[in-house]
Each structure stands twice: as structure tokens, then as C-alpha cells.
Design a protein around this motif. Structure first.
Motif, short mmCIF file in Angstrom:
data_model
loop_
_atom_site.label_atom_id
_atom_site.label_comp_id
_atom_site.label_asym_id
_atom_site.label_seq_id
_atom_site.Cartn_x
_atom_site.Cartn_y
_atom_site.Cartn_z
N PHE A 110 34.93 46.09 5.97
CA PHE A 110 35.33 47.44 6.32
C PHE A 110 36.53 47.90 5.50
CE2 PHE A 110 37.36 50.66 9.10
CZ PHE A 110 36.30 51.55 9.17
N LYS A 111 37.41 46.99 5.16
CA LYS A 111 38.58 47.36 4.34
C LYS A 111 38.13 47.90 2.98
CE LYS A 111 43.00 45.61 2.62
NZ LYS A 111 42.80 46.14 1.27
N GLU A 112 37.09 47.29 2.43
CA GLU A 112 36.57 47.77 1.15
C GLU A 112 35.99 49.17 1.28
OE1 GLU A 112 33.84 45.02 -0.55
OE2 GLU A 112 35.21 43.30 -0.41
N VAL A 113 35.35 49.46 2.42
CA VAL A 113 34.81 50.80 2.66
C VAL A 113 35.95 51.82 2.65
CG1 VAL A 113 33.66 52.31 4.33
CG2 VAL A 113 32.81 49.99 3.96
N ASN A 114 37.03 51.51 3.34
CA ASN A 114 38.19 52.41 3.37
C ASN A 114 38.82 52.57 2.00
OD1 ASN A 114 38.27 53.24 6.07
ND2 ASN A 114 39.36 51.41 6.73
N ASP A 115 38.96 51.44 1.26
CA ASP A 115 39.59 51.49 -0.06
C ASP A 115 38.74 52.28 -1.06
OD1 ASP A 115 41.65 50.01 0.94
OD2 ASP A 115 40.94 48.08 0.14
N ARG A 116 37.43 52.14 -0.96
CA ARG A 116 36.54 52.77 -1.94
C ARG A 116 36.23 54.22 -1.59
NH1 ARG A 116 31.06 49.66 -3.17
NH2 ARG A 116 32.64 48.14 -3.82
N HIS A 117 36.03 54.51 -0.31
CA HIS A 117 35.58 55.85 0.08
C HIS A 117 36.63 56.66 0.84
CE1 HIS A 117 31.45 54.77 -1.05
NE2 HIS A 117 31.63 53.62 -0.41
N GLY A 118 37.69 56.01 1.27
CA GLY A 118 38.72 56.72 2.02
C GLY A 118 38.58 56.51 3.52
N HIS A 119 39.68 56.75 4.25
CA HIS A 119 39.69 56.49 5.69
C HIS A 119 38.82 57.47 6.47
CE1 HIS A 119 42.72 53.31 5.81
NE2 HIS A 119 43.30 53.92 4.78
N LEU A 120 38.66 58.69 5.99
CA LEU A 120 37.79 59.64 6.69
C LEU A 120 36.35 59.16 6.69
CD1 LEU A 120 39.19 63.11 5.53
CD2 LEU A 120 39.50 61.97 7.74
N THR A 121 35.92 58.62 5.54
CA THR A 121 34.57 58.05 5.47
C THR A 121 34.47 56.81 6.34
OG1 THR A 121 34.26 58.90 3.23
CG2 THR A 121 32.81 57.11 3.93
N GLY A 122 35.55 56.04 6.37
CA GLY A 122 35.57 54.86 7.24
C GLY A 122 35.39 55.25 8.70
N ASP A 123 36.03 56.34 9.11
CA ASP A 123 35.85 56.84 10.47
C ASP A 123 34.40 57.24 10.73
OD1 ASP A 123 38.52 56.44 10.95
OD2 ASP A 123 39.09 58.54 10.73
N GLN A 124 33.77 57.86 9.72
CA GLN A 124 32.37 58.26 9.87
C GLN A 124 31.46 57.04 10.01
OE1 GLN A 124 31.10 61.34 10.33
NE2 GLN A 124 33.27 61.90 10.45
N VAL A 125 31.80 55.95 9.35
CA VAL A 125 31.03 54.71 9.48
C VAL A 125 31.13 54.18 10.92
CG1 VAL A 125 30.91 52.28 8.79
CG2 VAL A 125 31.18 54.05 7.06
N ILE A 126 32.34 54.19 11.47
CA ILE A 126 32.54 53.73 12.85
C ILE A 126 31.77 54.60 13.82
CG2 ILE A 126 34.27 53.53 14.68
CD1 ILE A 126 36.24 52.56 12.58
N ILE A 127 31.83 55.92 13.62
CA ILE A 127 31.11 56.85 14.49
C ILE A 127 29.61 56.65 14.37
CG2 ILE A 127 30.59 59.30 14.88
CD1 ILE A 127 33.48 59.90 13.97
N ASP A 128 29.13 56.46 13.14
CA ASP A 128 27.71 56.24 12.89
C ASP A 128 27.22 54.98 13.59
OD1 ASP A 128 25.23 56.85 11.04
OD2 ASP A 128 25.66 54.72 10.76
#
Length: 391
Positions: free
Chosen positions: A265-283
Motif C-alpha cells: 500500500f505504501k507503494e500505491v501512495n508513493d506512486r499515485h498519491g494519497h488521494l488515490t490511496g484513499d480510493q483504493v481503501i474505499i474500493d
């Protein structure tokens, strides 16, 4: 009816209706904006209170204002209540038929008031129209998904009012055609007038009880749910887990817990940003909630980690649920959410795990094994020294 003055009831109900409208308008413009229909019900109270005040002026003002307009306003008020209940319950609006009924009643009422003065026909017109409208409101309440005392009380109040209207309509057919409003002293007429006063009070009280119940549920939801995902907060989930463990042991029923972590998940945040990371959690939380049964529960344990409670579920069935969650998580449902995977640890409720802490610890060790095995795996904990059974 001796000793009872229906006019006094009408004036009191009009005052009460005005007060209810004020309260509902204030609530609707404040912190209850998520609860729909308050403004419409307030408007209905104002409309029917206005009708009551105009009825009280009979013999003082022209018939247009003392008979035709107040009768029509009562029907408009009930239609507005129907609109309020439609909005409150989230139903699709189907107002065409009601407006057709209202229009037909207005035309008939105008004819029997200004063209052919016929009190008996006016009574039949209005009582039959109100029978249909009050029944429509009752049926709408009985369609609500969540029904408690408040909903049943309000629905029965609508239904009882409808029955009185029907009785008034039936009595009018049998009534002497020469009876006038000022000479109609029948029991049915007194009950009819008293019911108008009582129904406005009872229905408004019932709706306010419904709003109070909805407000309580909303506040309870906000207190126990994670704001971003809508799943249980950690403390609320752990309280539910302790309660379920106690019930499962008492009834000797199986129970299992899953602990789930989003891989990399850290890589998701680093690569796409924390807003996208939030969308992953919501998804992910949305996917799991669609898969779980009614009695199951999911909570956010911390960051990208989740706990799932599976009552009445053996370890084999829990493993199957976990594997479906793992497979569903890997599916890409939206172009705005990058692909991701999850790792899951499964722990059944057994003697070696006497409480929620040991049960979660066992599932956490199984999760660690799933990560170590290459991620995107499900691992099942066994009951001996937290050993891990590969799956």
C-alpha cells in the motif's frame, strides 16, 4: 355531540400544527439535513393549520374562504405529507395520480360550492378523496425498510383517519340532502371534525418520532463507523467482537475472524498519491461489504488493515470467504483505482484463543505468513501455539 365543541379542537390542532411546522423547519435547516422530508412535512402542517383557521371563520368570511379553500387545503396538505414520506423513505416520486385525484376533487368541489350548492355532495367528494390520500400515505409508511414503533404508530394513524373518512363518505350517502353545515349535528359529523383535529396532532407527533428514531440511528452510525469507508471503527468493532465471542461460546456456535492487509500500500501512495490511496481503501471496503452476509461485520483496524467478523462460520467456510475476498480485491472495477491485492489471515474461535486479543493475534500471525509466502495469499491459523497452516 353533547359537551364537545369540534371547533375548539380545530383551533387547538391548528396551533399545534403551526408549532410542529416551526420545529420541523428548524430541524430541517440544522444538523438533520441528511434526514429528508422535514421541510415538506412542515409545509403540510402549515397548509392544514391554515385550513383549520379558515374553517373556524365559517359564517364570518365568504364561502370561498370558509369552505372551498380550506377543504382543498386539507387535501393539498395530505398530498404534501405523501411527498414528505416519499422523500423520507427514498422512494421514487409518483405524484401524477395524486395530482389527478386532487385536480378532480377541486373541480367537483368548485361545482358543488359555486354552481350547484350541495353540502352533501361536497362531503362525499372530500371524504372520498381524503380516504384515498390517507390510505396512500399509510401504504407508503408500511413500505419503509426499517419499521419501529414510530413508523407503525404513524401508519396506523393514517389508516385510522382513512377509515373515519370512509365512514363519513358512507354516512353522507344516507344523509338527508337538505342538511346544511350549520344543521349537521350527527355523530359521524362530530367524529369527522374531531378526527381532523386529532389526526393533525397524531400524525405530526408520529412523524416527529420517526425523525427522532432516524436521528438516533444516524448519530449511532456516526459514532461507530469509519467516516471514509462506512465500516465499523476499531473500538466499535472490537466491542462487537467481544460480544459475538461471548454469544458463540454460550451457544456453542462456530465463529471466525479475518485480518486483511492491502499489499504494497505504501507503494500505491508513493506512486499515485494519497488521494488515490484513499480510493483504493474505499474500493476494497465496498467490495467486501457486497460479499458479506447480513450478520457479518467489517471494521477498519488501522490504516490499510481490516478485520472481518464471521459468526456461525467454521474455519473451512471462513477460508472460502477469505479466498473470495482475495479474488474480488484483485478485480479492477474502476479506471480511477489502480490494481491491488490483499493478504488475509484466518483464525477460528477455538479453546486456544479464549478472547478477542488472542484470536486477533492468531489471525495476525496467519496474515504475516501470507505476506511471507509472496502476498496475495490466504493463510489459516491452527490452534497449537499459533502455528500456521498453509493454504
Amino acid at each position: 355531540m353533547p359537551g364537545i365543541d369540534p371547533l375548539a379542537f380545530i383551533i387547538i390542532s391548528a396551533a399545534f400544527g403551526t408549532l410542529c411546522a416551526f420545529v420541523l423547519f428548524v430541524l430541517g435547516s440544522g444538523f438533520l439535513r441528511d434526514i429528508k422530508g422535514l421541510a415538506h412535512w412542515g409545509a403540510a402542517c402549515i397548509t392544514m393549520a391554515t385550513a383549520a383557521f379558515l374553517f373556524a371563520l365559517r359564517g364570518i368570511v365568504p364561502v370561498l374562504f370558509s369552505s372551498f379553500l380550506p377543504n382543498l387545503l386539507v387535501a393539498v396538505g395530505v398530498v404534501t405529507m405523501h411527498a414528505s414520506l416519499t422523500e423520507y423513505g427514498g422512494f421514487k416520486r409518483k405524484t401524477k395520480l395524486l395530482f389527478l385525484i386532487l385536480g378532480a376533487a377541486a373541480l367537483a368541489l368548485a361545482w358543488f360550492t359555486f354552481v350547484q350548492d350541495n353540502y352533501r355532495a361536497r362531503v362525499i367528494t372530500m371524504s372520498s378523496t381524503l380516504t384515498v390520500l390517507f390510505t396512500a400515505c399509510a401504504l407508503l409508511i408500511f413500505r419503509l425498510k426499517e419499521k419501529g414503533f414510530a413508523e407503525r404508530f404513524t401508519g396506523l394513524a393514517f389508516l385510522a383517519t382513512s377509515v373515519v373518512m370512509l365512514a363519513r363518505c358512507t354516512a353522507a350517502f344516507l344523509q338527508n340532502s337538505r342538511v346544511r353545515p350549520d344543521t349537521d349535528t350527527s355523530l359521524v359529523h362530530s367524529v369527522y371534525m374531531g378526527t381532523f383535529a386529532f389526526s393533525l396532532v397524531a400524525l405530526s407527533l408520529g412523524f416527529m418520532l420517526m425523525v427522532s428514531r432516524a436521528m438516533h440511528m444516524k448519530l449511532e452510525f456516526l459514532a461507530t463507523r469509519d467516516q471514509m469507508t462506512g465500516v465499523y471503527r476499531r473500538d466499535a468493532f472490537l466491542a462487537l467482537l467481544d460480544q459475538t465471542i461471548a454469544q458463540s461460546r454460550l451457544k456453542r456456535r462456530p465463529m471466525s475472524v479475518l485480518i486483511i492487509d492491502l499489499d504494497n500500500f505504501k507503494e500505491v501512495n508513493d506512486r499515485h498519491g494519497h488521494l488515490t490511496g484513499d480510493q483504493v481503501i474505499i474500493d476494497f471496503s465496498s467490495k467486501v461489504q457486497q460479499l458479506l452476509r447480513r450478520g457479518d461485520a467489517i471494521g477498519r483496524y488501522g490504516g490499510e488493515e481490516f478485520l472481518v467478523l464471521l459468526p456461525d462460520t467454521t474455519q473451512d467456510d471462513a477460508y472460502s470467504v477469505a479466498d473470495r475476498i482475495r479474488a474480488m480485491a484483485a478485480e479492477v472495477w474502476s479506471k480511477e483505482v489502480p490494481a491491488y491485492t490483499v493478504s488475509i489471515g484466518v483464525a477460528p474461535l477455538v479453546a486456544d484463543y479464549p478472547d478477542s486479543a488472542t484470536l486477533i493475534d492468531a489471525a495476525d500471525k496467519a496474515l504475516y505468513a501470507a505476506k511471507k509466502a509472496g502476498k496475495n495469499h490466504v493463510m489459516l491459523a491452527c490452534s497449537q501455539s499459533y502455528g500456521i497452516t498453509p493454504s
